[in-house]
Design a protein around this motif. Structure first.
Motif, PDB file in Angstrom:
ATOM      1  N   MET A  79      55.179 -16.034  38.753  1.00  0.00           N
ATOM      2  CA  MET A  79      54.735 -16.654  37.925  1.00  0.00           C
ATOM      3  C   MET A  79      54.830 -15.790  36.465  1.00  0.00           C
ATOM      4  N   PRO A  80      55.431 -16.562  35.300  1.00  0.00           N
ATOM      5  CA  PRO A  80      55.803 -15.809  34.082  1.00  0.00           C
ATOM      6  C   PRO A  80      54.512 -15.550  33.347  1.00  0.00           C
ATOM      7  N   GLU A  81      54.600 -14.208  32.836  1.00  0.00           N
ATOM      8  CA  GLU A  81      53.250 -13.746  31.794  1.00  0.00           C
ATOM      9  C   GLU A  81      53.220 -14.735  30.698  1.00  0.00           C
ATOM     10  N   GLN A  82      52.020 -14.969  30.414  1.00  0.00           N
ATOM     11  CA  GLN A  82      51.639 -15.569  29.325  1.00  0.00           C
ATOM     12  C   GLN A  82      51.607 -14.670  28.036  1.00  0.00           C
ATOM     13  N   HIS A  83      52.206 -15.243  27.114  1.00  0.00           N
ATOM     14  CA  HIS A  83      52.306 -14.640  25.849  1.00  0.00           C
ATOM     15  C   HIS A  83      50.911 -14.700  24.983  1.00  0.00           C
ATOM     16  N   THR A  84      50.360 -14.075  24.740  1.00  0.00           N
ATOM     17  CA  THR A  84      49.165 -14.074  23.830  1.00  0.00           C
ATOM     18  C   THR A  84      49.253 -13.552  22.505  1.00  0.00           C
ATOM     19  N   GLU A  85      48.981 -14.204  21.540  1.00  0.00           N
ATOM     20  CA  GLU A  85      49.107 -13.958  20.273  1.00  0.00           C
ATOM     21  C   GLU A  85      48.380 -12.593  19.705  1.00  0.00           C
ATOM     22  N   PRO A  86      49.010 -11.643  19.109  1.00  0.00           N
ATOM     23  CA  PRO A  86      48.121 -10.370  18.858  1.00  0.00           C
ATOM     24  C   PRO A  86      47.207 -10.502  17.799  1.00  0.00           C
ATOM     25  N   TYR A  87      46.176  -9.483  18.072  1.00  0.00           N
ATOM     26  CA  TYR A  87      45.084  -9.507  17.017  1.00  0.00           C
ATOM     27  C   TYR A  87      44.947  -8.068  16.324  1.00  0.00           C
ATOM     28  N   LEU A  88      44.369  -8.195  15.385  1.00  0.00           N
ATOM     29  CA  LEU A  88      44.098  -6.815  14.452  1.00  0.00           C
ATOM     30  C   LEU A  88      42.644  -6.535  15.016  1.00  0.00           C
ATOM     31  N   TYR A  89      42.545  -5.313  15.659  1.00  0.00           N
ATOM     32  CA  TYR A  89      40.975  -5.047  15.899  1.00  0.00           C
ATOM     33  C   TYR A  89      40.621  -3.743  14.913  1.00  0.00           C
ATOM     34  N   LYS A  90      39.362  -3.852  14.751  1.00  0.00           N
ATOM     35  CA  LYS A  90      38.773  -2.543  13.843  1.00  0.00           C
ATOM     36  C   LYS A  90      37.556  -2.188  15.084  1.00  0.00           C
ATOM     37  N   LEU A  91      37.824  -0.859  15.495  1.00  0.00           N
ATOM     38  CA  LEU A  91      36.701  -0.346  16.431  1.00  0.00           C
ATOM     39  C   LEU A  91      36.104   1.059  15.898  1.00  0.00           C
ATOM     40  N   GLU A  92      35.013   1.090  16.248  1.00  0.00           N
ATOM     41  CA  GLU A  92      34.359   2.249  15.759  1.00  0.00           C
ATOM     42  C   GLU A  92      33.762   3.263  17.036  1.00  0.00           C
ATOM     43  N   ALA A  93      34.250   4.636  16.738  1.00  0.00           N
ATOM     44  CA  ALA A  93      33.988   5.395  17.752  1.00  0.00           C
ATOM     45  C   ALA A  93      32.997   6.576  17.267  1.00  0.00           C
ATOM     46  N   ILE A  94      31.761   6.703  18.203  1.00  0.00           N
ATOM     47  CA  ILE A  94      30.921   7.639  17.904  1.00  0.00           C
ATOM     48  C   ILE A  94      31.314   8.976  19.121  1.00  0.00           C
ATOM     49  N   LEU A  95      31.710  10.146  18.155  1.00  0.00           N
ATOM     50  CA  LEU A  95      32.021  11.306  19.050  1.00  0.00           C
ATOM     51  C   LEU A  95      31.184  12.186  18.985  1.00  0.00           C
ATOM     52  N   SER A  96      31.300  13.169  19.602  1.00  0.00           N
ATOM     53  CA  SER A  96      30.398  14.373  19.835  1.00  0.00           C
ATOM     54  C   SER A  96      30.173  15.013  18.220  1.00  0.00           C
ATOM     55  N   ARG A  97      29.300  15.801  18.231  1.00  0.00           N
ATOM     56  CA  ARG A  97      28.714  16.132  16.906  1.00  0.00           C
ATOM     57  C   ARG A  97      28.386  15.298  15.798  1.00  0.00           C
ATOM     58  N   GLU A  98      28.102  13.971  16.389  1.00  0.00           N
ATOM     59  CA  GLU A  98      27.510  12.718  15.449  1.00  0.00           C
ATOM     60  C   GLU A  98      28.890  12.359  14.469  1.00  0.00           C
ATOM     61  N   ARG A  99      30.027  12.422  14.987  1.00  0.00           N
ATOM     62  CA  ARG A  99      31.133  12.099  14.054  1.00  0.00           C
ATOM     63  C   ARG A  99      31.483  10.357  14.252  1.00  0.00           C
ATOM     64  N   LEU A 100      31.656   9.690  13.255  1.00  0.00           N
ATOM     65  CA  LEU A 100      31.800   8.393  13.591  1.00  0.00           C
ATOM     66  C   LEU A 100      33.108   8.277  12.875  1.00  0.00           C
ATOM     67  N   MET A 101      34.486   7.468  13.709  1.00  0.00           N
ATOM     68  CA  MET A 101      35.677   7.239  13.188  1.00  0.00           C
ATOM     69  C   MET A 101      35.953   5.727  13.692  1.00  0.00           C
ATOM     70  N   THR A 102      36.563   5.267  12.426  1.00  0.00           N
ATOM     71  CA  THR A 102      37.089   3.903  12.639  1.00  0.00           C
ATOM     72  C   THR A 102      38.531   3.779  13.083  1.00  0.00           C
ATOM     73  N   VAL A 103      38.807   2.976  13.882  1.00  0.00           N
ATOM     74  CA  VAL A 103      40.123   2.880  14.608  1.00  0.00           C
ATOM     75  C   VAL A 103      41.091   1.612  14.188  1.00  0.00           C
ATOM     76  N   VAL A 104      41.941   1.210  13.800  1.00  0.00           N
ATOM     77  CA  VAL A 104      42.401   0.167  13.848  1.00  0.00           C
ATOM     78  C   VAL A 104      43.600  -0.162  14.584  1.00  0.00           C
ATOM     79  N   VAL A 105      43.793  -1.119  15.515  1.00  0.00           N
ATOM     80  CA  VAL A 105      45.014  -1.215  16.596  1.00  0.00           C
ATOM     81  C   VAL A 105      45.465  -2.830  16.438  1.00  0.00           C
ATOM     82  N   VAL A 106      46.737  -2.884  17.064  1.00  0.00           N
ATOM     83  CA  VAL A 106      46.970  -4.396  17.108  1.00  0.00           C
ATOM     84  C   VAL A 106      47.024  -4.481  18.622  1.00  0.00           C
TER      85      VAL A 106
END
Length: 79
Positions: free
Chosen positions: A1-28
């Motif tokens: 069965m062929p793999e379905q192609h899904t249109e990509p999205y731009l994601y904005k994620l937030e990560a809470i790290l140790s020492r109360e650090r907040l980082m924003t990550v953007v991925v496709v």
């Protein structure tokens, strides 16, 4: 069965790290699941030692099918 192609999205994620650090990550990505994996990989590349990720969540998700898609990210407040 062929793999379905899904249109990509731009994601904005937030990560809470140790020492109360907040980082924003953007991925496709073509899926939410892959977006989390890509975001974790970006955090590993960005830090000197592997970070302790306390939480990681999707904040926004936008389709890449149109011009001008992007995010405004507040990073610092000046007094």
């Amino acid at each position: 069965m062929p793999e379905q192609h899904t249109e990509p999205y731009l994601y904005k994620l937030e990560a809470i790290l140790s020492r109360e650090r907040l980082m924003t990550v953007v991925v496709v990505s073509s899926s939410d699941e892959k977006a989390f994996t890509y975001a974790e990989n970006q955090l590993l590349r960005h830090t000197v030692e592997p970070p302790e990720i306390r939480s990681l969540g999707i904040v926004e998700k936008k389709p890449l099918g149109r011009d001008g898609v992007g995010y405004s990210i507040e990073t610092l407040q000046f007094d």
